[in-house]
Design a protein around this motif. Structure first.
Motif, PDB file in Angstrom:
ATOM      1  N   ASP A   1      44.747  43.004  39.509  1.00 57.56           N
ATOM      2  CA  ASP A   1      43.937  41.942  39.303  1.00 57.56           C
ATOM      3  C   ASP A   1      42.505  42.278  39.840  1.00 57.56           C
ATOM      4  OD1 ASP A   1      42.885  39.244  39.536  1.00 57.56           O
ATOM      5  OD2 ASP A   1      44.031  38.439  40.990  1.00 57.56           O
TER       6      ASP A   1
ATOM      7  N   GLU B   1      44.474  41.774  35.224  1.00 55.43           N
ATOM      8  CA  GLU B   1      44.350  40.359  35.429  1.00 55.43           C
ATOM      9  C   GLU B   1      42.727  40.085  35.610  1.00 55.43           C
ATOM     10  OE1 GLU B   1      46.512  38.672  38.304  1.00 55.43           O
ATOM     11  OE2 GLU B   1      45.102  36.887  38.318  1.00 55.43           O
TER      12      GLU B   1
ATOM     13  N   GLU C   1      44.268  31.775  35.879  1.00 54.12           N
ATOM     14  CA  GLU C   1      44.634  30.894  36.760  1.00 54.12           C
ATOM     15  C   GLU C   1      43.899  29.992  37.325  1.00 54.12           C
ATOM     16  OE1 GLU C   1      45.001  34.242  39.754  1.00 54.12           O
ATOM     17  OE2 GLU C   1      43.091  33.646  40.722  1.00 54.12           O
TER      18      GLU C   1
HETATM   19 MG   LIG Z   1      44.525  36.446  40.277  1.00 52.86          MG
END
Ligand SMILES: [Mg+2]
Ligand SMILES: O=C(O)[C@@H](O)[C@@H](O)[C@H](O)[C@H](O)CO
Length: 403
Positions: A210, A236, A262
């Motif tokens: 991430d 990500e 997200e």
């Molecule tokens: Mg994340």
């Protein structure tokens, strides 16, 4: 079946959660998650002051109509507060409908598409050696997919690197804590991390990372390219996605699969990314993207372009969101992976649930409804505590950047 009452329950068993409970004249009740990390009380007010009065007396079975009524009826569409509130109503109504049908929720969506839901766990370390140990520990626990994050030499606090071993909680301050950042240092470090992790863990484990919106598109292209030898499952949030076109630039430079979403709230946040095939995984989940009704719409659209789902599953999504997401994951044809950050034992006590983890897979369980309840008596012992996510500043001159 008429909605007779709806209540918002706020609790903080270690971290804040906002839960909506809907009651009906047939005695069936349902709950939905409305937690918006760091901005919880704005959703509480949105629900209590503006949504609940519009719900009383409506037919609890008319999930789609109520969704449209709250979305279109507000006039002011979209945004995380609005969509989290709609999500909570939607989730609670799906819970009620499944209970009325006497079925586990995934059966209403179309039934089971897979035997279990592959989840990824979080291996966080202060340096490369520590992260390697953590990755191996997750492998030992049975995980087939593992996200690896590590501290960066020369930076004090880095996203994803928590204090404890199992429970990472970024919202840590009564006021936002301050982190420092250097993309140069990070870009030199990340390929070394994944070289070491891949060597230690072998070829079969899926590895994820991430970036937390920290790079410019061209920096993200460079990172993706430098990680190609370690064949990641995904990279990500490589860059912020307000400008969806930014991902075109990343795509031109790397075959590392890309995941984002997200913080998205509606299909409009990812429409261009999906239809231009600029991403491989869409990270929207139940609570911040308008509930099951809207998430299903996003997933169906994504399936046309072979974009798979990878629902957000951090600890700031309550077990109610997690349980509902697992029913969605059990059904959704274009499933990719589900994030799973374990909640603390206390949180699990406040939210008893029927989902479980075994050998790297999760199972939503066969309880009717979405299978998650709230113990209100216990919840009442843990009142709201203000907690903010950190902010991030460039190390060399203090400029505020993305956290
Ligand atoms: Mg994340
Ligand atoms: O991928 C993730 O799980 C994250 O990016 C989250 O931990 C995120 O930082 C939090 O949900 C913020 O509230």
């Amino acid at each position: 079946m008429k909605i007779t009452n709806a209540r918002v329950i706020v609790c903080s068993p270690g971290r804040n959660f906002v839960t909506l409970k809907i009651e009906t004249d047939e005695g069936l009740t349902g709950i939905g998650d409305a937690t918006l990390n760091g901005r919880e009380l704005s959703v509480v007010s949105y629900l209590t002051d503006h949504v609940i009065p519009c719900l009383i007396g409506r037919d609890a079975h008319q999930i789609e109509d109520i969704w449209q009524y709250l979305y279109k009826g507000a006039y002011w569409r979209r945004g995380p507060v609005t969509m989290s509130a709609i999500a909570a109503v939607d989730t609670a109504l799906w819970d009620i409908k499944a209970k009325a049908a006497n079925l586990p929720l995934y059966q209403l969506l179309g039934g089971r598409s897979r035997s279990g839901v592959m989840v990824y766990g979080h291996a966080n370390g202060k340096d490369i050696a520590h992260t390697v140990d953590e990755v191996l520990r997750y492998k030992e626990m049975g995980y087939k997919a593992i996200r690896a994050q590590s501290g960066v030499p020369g930076l004090e606090a880095v996203y994803g690197v928590g204090k404890g071993n199992m429970f990472y909680e970024p919202a840590d301050g009564n006021l936002p804590s301050e982190h420092d950042w250097s993309s140069e240092k990070y870009l030199l470090h990340a390929p070394k991390l994944f070289d070491a992790v891949r060597q230690a863990v072998g070829p079969d484990i899926h590895l994820l990372h991430d970036v937390h919106h920290r790079l410019t598109p061209i920096e993200a292209g460079r990172l993706g390219k430098s990680l190609e030898p370690f064949h990641l499952f995904w990279m990500e949030d490589a860059t912020p996605a307000e400008n969806q076109d930014a991902f075109r630039l990343i795509r031109q430079h790397t075959t590392t699969p890309l995941a984002v979403g997200e913080i998205f709230n509606t299909i409009w946040d990812c429409k261009d990314l999906i239809q231009n095939q600029l991403i491989d995984y869409i990270r929207t989940t139940i609570v911040h993207a308008g509930g099951l009704t809207h998430l299903r719409r996003i997933a169906d659209f994504a399936s046309l372009y072979q974009v798979r789902t990878g629902c957000h599953g951090a600890t700031d999504l309550s077990p109610v969101c997690m349980g509902t997401a697992l029913h969605f994951d059990t059904w959704v044809p274009n499933f990719g992976v589900q994030e799973y950050m374990r909640h603390t034992e206390l949180t699990d006590e406040v939210f008893p649930h029927s989902y479980s983890f075994k050998d790297g897979y999760m199972h939503c369980g066969e309880t009717i409804g979405h299978g998650v309840e709230i113990n209100e008596e216990l919840a009442a012992k843990y009142p709201y505590q203000r907690a903010y996510l950190p902010v991030n500043r460039l190390q060399h001159d203090g400029t505020l950047v993305n956290w």
